[in-house]
Design a protein around this motif. Structure first.
Motif, PDB file in Angstrom:
ATOM      1  N   LEU A 172      35.445  39.297  33.507  1.00  0.00           N
ATOM      2  CA  LEU A 172      35.257  38.622  32.221  1.00  0.00           C
ATOM      3  C   LEU A 172      34.176  39.305  31.399  1.00  0.00           C
ATOM      4  CD1 LEU A 172      35.531  34.905  33.397  1.00  0.00           C
ATOM      5  CD2 LEU A 172      37.179  36.148  31.975  1.00  0.00           C
ATOM      6  N   GLN A 173      33.103  39.715  32.053  1.00  0.00           N
ATOM      7  CA  GLN A 173      32.020  40.405  31.346  1.00  0.00           C
ATOM      8  C   GLN A 173      32.456  41.799  30.891  1.00  0.00           C
ATOM      9  OE1 GLN A 173      29.149  39.674  34.617  1.00  0.00           O
ATOM     10  NE2 GLN A 173      27.772  39.045  32.962  1.00  0.00           N
ATOM     11  N   VAL A 174      33.184  42.509  31.726  1.00  0.00           N
ATOM     12  CA  VAL A 174      33.702  43.830  31.349  1.00  0.00           C
ATOM     13  C   VAL A 174      34.616  43.696  30.138  1.00  0.00           C
ATOM     14  CG1 VAL A 174      35.268  45.684  32.077  1.00  0.00           C
ATOM     15  CG2 VAL A 174      33.447  44.905  33.612  1.00  0.00           C
ATOM     16  N   ASN A 175      35.454  42.673  30.131  1.00  0.00           N
ATOM     17  CA  ASN A 175      36.352  42.439  29.004  1.00  0.00           C
ATOM     18  C   ASN A 175      35.564  42.248  27.707  1.00  0.00           C
ATOM     19  OD1 ASN A 175      39.274  41.965  28.313  1.00  0.00           O
ATOM     20  ND2 ASN A 175      38.340  40.114  27.458  1.00  0.00           N
ATOM     21  N   VAL A 176      34.462  41.521  27.770  1.00  0.00           N
ATOM     22  CA  VAL A 176      33.629  41.299  26.583  1.00  0.00           C
ATOM     23  C   VAL A 176      33.030  42.620  26.099  1.00  0.00           C
ATOM     24  CG1 VAL A 176      31.490  40.220  25.765  1.00  0.00           C
ATOM     25  CG2 VAL A 176      33.142  38.876  27.077  1.00  0.00           C
TER      26      VAL A 176
END
Length: 118
Positions: free
Chosen positions: A72-76
């Motif tokens: 989720l953080q990588v996606n952001v």
């Protein structure tokens, strides 16, 4: 050709101290994040100069329990750079680790760094 690897690396380091563009050599600090530039090809050339480039990055995440929070953080990170996620899959591992592979892509204008979608 455009180079945004340093920008991506600095942003991914905010998620994990174990970030590399090679195969991880430290399997004690999780999550392990590997990112690779899979494509960096001319999208638009004018006056014999590359003006826009299509880029695609592959990100692999390994963790002991779950890759969800890191993914989720990588996606952001990539969304904030204007790159769209084109794939996100769990990868079977023979080890005890969880593994997720993601891909992000876009067309980058060399002068403005504005990212367009293909």
């Amino acid at each position: 050709m455009i180079d945004v690897k340093k920008i991506i690396f600095e942003e991914l380091k905010k998620i994990s101290e174990n970030v590399t563009d090679t195969y991880p050599d430290d399997w004690k600090k999780f999550p392990c994040i590997q990112f690779l530039e899979e494509e960096n090809i001319p999208q638009e050339i004018t006056d014999d100069t590359e003006r826009m480039s299509y880029i695609r990055y592959k990100v692999d995440i390994w963790d002991k329990i779950s890759t969800t929070a890191a993914a989720l953080q990588v996606n952001v990170v990539f969304a904030n750079l204007g790159l769209n996620r084109s794939s996100s899959v769990d990868v079977p591992e023979q080890s005890y680790l969880k593994h997720k592979m993601m891909r992000f892509e876009g067309v980058v204008d060399h002068d403005t760094l504005i990212v367009y979608q293909k």
